[in-house]
Enzyme design. Structure first.
Site, PDB file in Angstrom:
ATOM      1  N   ILE A  14      -5.669  -3.542  -8.182  1.00 24.33           N
ATOM      2  CA  ILE A  14      -5.222  -3.099  -6.846  1.00 24.33           C
ATOM      3  C   ILE A  14      -4.269  -4.108  -6.199  1.00 24.33           C
ATOM      4  CG2 ILE A  14      -5.971  -2.309  -4.553  1.00 24.33           C
ATOM      5  CD1 ILE A  14      -7.127  -0.498  -6.633  1.00 24.33           C
ATOM      6  N   ASP A  48       4.801   1.270   3.258  1.00 21.51           N
ATOM      7  CA  ASP A  48       5.780   2.342   3.083  1.00 21.51           C
ATOM      8  C   ASP A  48       5.145   3.738   3.072  1.00 21.51           C
ATOM      9  OD1 ASP A  48       4.765   1.092   0.609  1.00 21.51           O
ATOM     10  OD2 ASP A  48       5.819   2.709  -0.392  1.00 21.51           O
ATOM     11  N   ARG A  86     -14.632 -13.055   9.487  1.00 20.27           N
ATOM     12  CA  ARG A  86     -13.875 -11.824   9.720  1.00 20.27           C
ATOM     13  C   ARG A  86     -14.673 -10.620   9.249  1.00 20.27           C
ATOM     14  NH1 ARG A  86      -8.952 -11.412   6.490  1.00 20.27           N
ATOM     15  NH2 ARG A  86      -9.411  -9.316   7.152  1.00 20.27           N
ATOM     16  N   ARG A 107       1.237  -6.072  -0.019  1.00 23.02           N
ATOM     17  CA  ARG A 107       0.657  -5.017   0.811  1.00 23.02           C
ATOM     18  C   ARG A 107       1.646  -4.351   1.768  1.00 23.02           C
ATOM     19  NH1 ARG A 107      -5.132  -7.290   2.685  1.00 23.02           N
ATOM     20  NH2 ARG A 107      -5.825  -5.169   2.499  1.00 23.02           N
ATOM     21  N   ASP A 152     -12.832  -5.145  -3.435  1.00 24.67           N
ATOM     22  CA  ASP A 152     -13.509  -6.019  -2.472  1.00 24.67           C
ATOM     23  C   ASP A 152     -14.811  -6.620  -3.016  1.00 24.67           C
ATOM     24  OD1 ASP A 152     -11.499  -5.691  -0.661  1.00 24.67           O
ATOM     25  OD2 ASP A 152     -12.580  -4.332   0.674  1.00 24.67           O
ATOM     26  N   CYS A 199       0.541 -11.284   2.834  1.00 23.37           N
ATOM     27  CA  CYS A 199      -0.766 -11.831   3.184  1.00 23.37           C
ATOM     28  C   CYS A 199      -1.340 -12.473   1.932  1.00 23.37           C
ATOM     29  CB  CYS A 199      -1.697 -10.769   3.738  1.00 23.37           C
ATOM     30  SG  CYS A 199      -2.560  -9.843   2.515  1.00 23.37           S
ATOM     31  N   LYS A 219     -17.386  -2.847   8.304  1.00 19.11           N
ATOM     32  CA  LYS A 219     -16.146  -3.296   8.938  1.00 19.11           C
ATOM     33  C   LYS A 219     -15.009  -2.292   8.699  1.00 19.11           C
ATOM     34  CE  LYS A 219     -13.349  -6.433   6.822  1.00 19.11           C
ATOM     35  NZ  LYS A 219     -11.938  -5.999   6.784  1.00 19.11           N
ATOM     36  N   ASN A 220     -14.842  -1.893   7.451  1.00 18.76           N
ATOM     37  CA  ASN A 220     -13.688  -1.058   7.120  1.00 18.76           C
ATOM     38  C   ASN A 220     -13.821   0.385   7.594  1.00 18.76           C
ATOM     39  OD1 ASN A 220     -12.446  -3.246   6.044  1.00 18.76           O
ATOM     40  ND2 ASN A 220     -12.616  -2.610   3.896  1.00 18.76           N
TER      41      ASN A 220
HETATM   42  C1  UD1 Z   1      -8.194  -1.348   2.470  1.00 17.80           C
HETATM   43  C2  UD1 Z   1      -9.336  -2.232   2.902  1.00 17.80           C
HETATM   44  C3  UD1 Z   1      -9.413  -3.480   2.033  1.00 17.80           C
HETATM   45  C4  UD1 Z   1      -9.452  -3.114   0.557  1.00 17.80           C
HETATM   46  C5  UD1 Z   1      -8.337  -2.152   0.208  1.00 17.80           C
HETATM   47  C6  UD1 Z   1      -8.440  -1.610  -1.216  1.00 17.80           C
HETATM   48  C7  UD1 Z   1      -9.489  -1.729   5.271  1.00 17.80           C
HETATM   49  C8  UD1 Z   1      -9.308  -2.198   6.659  1.00 17.80           C
HETATM   50  N1  UD1 Z   1      -9.129  -2.576   4.292  1.00 17.80           N
HETATM   51  O1  UD1 Z   1      -6.999  -2.113   2.665  1.00 17.80           O
HETATM   52  O2  UD1 Z   1     -10.586  -4.205   2.397  1.00 17.80           O
HETATM   53  O3  UD1 Z   1      -9.330  -4.279  -0.220  1.00 17.80           O
HETATM   54  O4  UD1 Z   1      -8.347  -1.018   1.091  1.00 17.80           O
HETATM   55  O5  UD1 Z   1      -9.643  -0.959  -1.406  1.00 17.80           O
HETATM   56  O6  UD1 Z   1      -9.974  -0.643   5.028  1.00 17.80           O
HETATM   57  N2  UD1 Z   1       0.220  -0.054  -0.832  1.00 17.80           N
HETATM   58  C9  UD1 Z   1       1.559   0.213  -0.902  1.00 17.80           C
HETATM   59  N3  UD1 Z   1       2.140   0.901   0.136  1.00 17.80           N
HETATM   60  C10 UD1 Z   1       1.438   1.323   1.222  1.00 17.80           C
HETATM   61  C11 UD1 Z   1       0.059   1.045   1.279  1.00 17.80           C
HETATM   62  C12 UD1 Z   1      -0.522   0.352   0.229  1.00 17.80           C
HETATM   63  O7  UD1 Z   1       2.240  -0.144  -1.851  1.00 17.80           O
HETATM   64  O8  UD1 Z   1       2.021   1.935   2.132  1.00 17.80           O
HETATM   65  C13 UD1 Z   1      -0.450  -0.772  -1.959  1.00 17.80           C
HETATM   66  C14 UD1 Z   1      -1.051  -2.115  -1.544  1.00 17.80           C
HETATM   67  O9  UD1 Z   1      -0.087  -3.144  -1.594  1.00 17.80           O
HETATM   68  C15 UD1 Z   1      -2.144  -2.276  -2.585  1.00 17.80           C
HETATM   69  C16 UD1 Z   1      -2.628  -0.839  -2.812  1.00 17.80           C
HETATM   70  O10 UD1 Z   1      -1.573  -0.003  -2.354  1.00 17.80           O
HETATM   71  O11 UD1 Z   1      -1.626  -2.783  -3.778  1.00 17.80           O
HETATM   72  C17 UD1 Z   1      -3.893  -0.462  -2.096  1.00 17.80           C
HETATM   73  O12 UD1 Z   1      -3.807  -0.855  -0.754  1.00 17.80           O
HETATM   74  P1  UD1 Z   1      -4.545  -0.098   0.439  1.00 17.80           P
HETATM   75  O13 UD1 Z   1      -5.549   0.861  -0.097  1.00 17.80           O
HETATM   76  O14 UD1 Z   1      -3.511   0.428   1.364  1.00 17.80           O
HETATM   77  O15 UD1 Z   1      -5.283  -1.296   1.138  1.00 17.80           O
HETATM   78  P2  UD1 Z   1      -5.579  -1.389   2.659  1.00 17.80           P
HETATM   79  O16 UD1 Z   1      -5.747  -0.002   3.190  1.00 17.80           O
HETATM   80  O17 UD1 Z   1      -4.637  -2.307   3.317  1.00 17.80           O
END
Ligand code: UD1
Length: 417
Positions: A327, A125, A397, A122, A305, A117, A22-23
């Site tokens: 995380i 930025d 999902r 999440r 995950d 969420c 999926k990811n």
């Molecule tokens: C992706 C995966 C999700 C997985 C996660 C962590 C997909 C579609 N989803 O989610 O299944 O659980 O990686 O392995 O691939 N953060 C910030 N600012 C940002 C972006 C992230 O502070 O701009 C923080 C988030 O709140 C979180 C951490 O960074 O605490 C990691 O998040 P991130 O790796 O971005 O998760 P996703 O990419 O949303």
């Protein structure tokens, strides 16, 4: 609303085939926005998140067709609405992955802010910081992020934290920028590598994907390509844990063992036997499981995950096991539900401390997010008697045909409406 009825206490046995990831599929489908030519994607799992992404791309004007082998063809020759509405983003946060490709190719994008969420705040930025560094102007308008750029320019971007979709968004954007971009502190997840391989097949010049520094030399345009999505490592891990927790013996085929090193190491620590081949993993439980400590962290460490599913092993293992979540700040919602099944777990900050019990007892439980749902299904398979898992739309999902796949390896599980 659908629910799952599970008669637990039966060891899983047999062979199960893993679906496409999926990811990896979600960002790869978005990569179609980077070219007016056709991108063909195969091994796309049949999941609600994928349907949501296809609906979103369709709303923008991307032409989508599915051939007899279930490969998906996407042609973004006429993108009329470079927009992801609040309705779409709140249904699926990964909708934010259209942002980078849209700004890079069309010079504009309007994407709803994701908002909170279930598993934490999440924010996005880092996605925005990277696009700004590439010259995009970003403004917030009525809950929407509006990005504009004539043509993005290559930049050196150091991400403040490791973000998977952030890395993917910026890598996609950089493929069409003028000049070279360097992404530092990039996510090393195999799904990032899979996306990079797809982009390279489309004509992108990318090196370093899978390390924490990715270099992207921008090109004028990308072109048609075909790509096969990698196998889902989280689905793989979920089946392995289900087999171990029920005291069974299961071979997961079509898998990539090298993408699950941290999970396999922890599984071995519980006392189960693990064997691997080039594209399969066999787990065989014998005797009592030992509780283990584990801590989630970006790849190649233990995936967040898999945290909820793995915790179920600790609930019926011997001794105390600590699961540390580093995380996401709110990812223990399965704990109270597992306790309803008789598990002993206390949460202290970002640690869940489990004291193993001899067995779990069936009860009614409610799914709260995707991976929490998977953990409840595993717990239901372990528990004596009947477990009902409610709100399984979360499960749909991210897990393709889960009850059919589990039934084929001996689970007594059925969906009721
Ligand atoms: C992706 C995966 C999700 C997985 C996660 C962590 C997909 C579609 N989803 O989610 O299944 O659980 O990686 O392995 O691939 N953060 C910030 N600012 C940002 C972006 C992230 O502070 O701009 C923080 C988030 O709140 C979180 C951490 O960074 O605490 C990691 O998040 P991130 O790796 O971005 O998760 P996703 O990419 O949303």
């Amino acid at each position: 609303m659908d629910r799952l009825l599970i008669e637990g206490g039966i060891p899983l046995n047999g062979e199960v085939y893993v679906s496409g990831a999926k990811n990896a599929a979600l960002p790869i489908l978005c990569a179609a926005l980077l070219t007016e030519e056709t991108l063909t994607v195969s091994n796309v799992p049949h999941l609600r998140d994928v349907t949501t992404m296809l609906t979103l791309l369709g709303q923008m004007g991307v032409q989508i067709s599915v051939d007899e082998k279930r490969s998906i063809q996407l042609t973004a020759a006429n993108v009329v609405h470079p927009e992801a509405t609040y309705e779409m983003v709140k249904t699926m946060r990964a909708s934010v992955l259209v942002l980078g490709p849209l700004v890079a190719r069309l010079g504009q994008a309007r994407v709803s802010l994701p908002g909170g969420c279930a598993i934490g705040l999440r924010p996005v930025d880092q996605h925005l910081k990277g696009l700004q560094a590439m010259g995009a102007s970003i403004s917030m308008e009525q809950g929407y992020m509006v990005a504009r750029a004539d043509r993005l320019k290559g930049a050196r971007i150091r991400l403040d934290l490791v973000t998977v979709t952030g890395t993917e968004n910026l890598m996609m954007a950089a493929t069409l920028a003028r000049g070279t971009s360097i992404l530092e502190n990039a996510a090393k997840e195999p799904e990032v590598v899979d996306l990079a391989q797809c982009l390279i097949a489309m004509g992108a010049r990318i090196s370093g994907a899978g390390t924490d520094v990715i270099t992207i030399e921008g090109v004028e345009r990308l072109h048609a390509a075909s790509h096969q999505v990698m196998p889902d490592r989280i689905e793989t891990g979920t089946f392995l844990v289900a087999a171990a927790a029920t005291g069974g013996s299961v071979r997961v085929t079509g898998a990539r063992p090298e993408t699950l090193t941290a999970v396999l190491e922890k599984l071995r620590e519980t006392g189960v036997r693990i064997e691997t081949g080039s594209d399969w993993i066999q787990v065989q439980a014998s005797g009592v499981l030992k509780a283990v400590n584990f801590s989630t962290a970006p790849y190649p460490d233990f995936p967040t995950d898999m945290q909820a599913q793995f915790m179920v092993l600790n609930t019926v293992a011997q001794g105390q096991g600590i699961a540390k979540e580093t995380i996401f700040e709110n990812r223990f919602m399965h704990v109270q539900e597992l306790c309803r099944l008789g598990a002993h777990i206390e949460v202290q900050g970002n640690k869940a401390i489990t004291h193993g019990v001899p067995h779990l007892e069936g009860a009614s439980v409610m799914a709260t997010d995707l991976r929490a749902s998977a953990s409840l299904v595993i717990a239901g398979l372990v528990a004596r008697g009947t477990t009902t898992v409610d709100r399984i739309y979360h499960l749909d999902r991210g897990y393709e045909a889960i009850e059919e796949k589990l039934s084929r390896i001996g689970a007594r599980i059925r969906r009721v409406h």
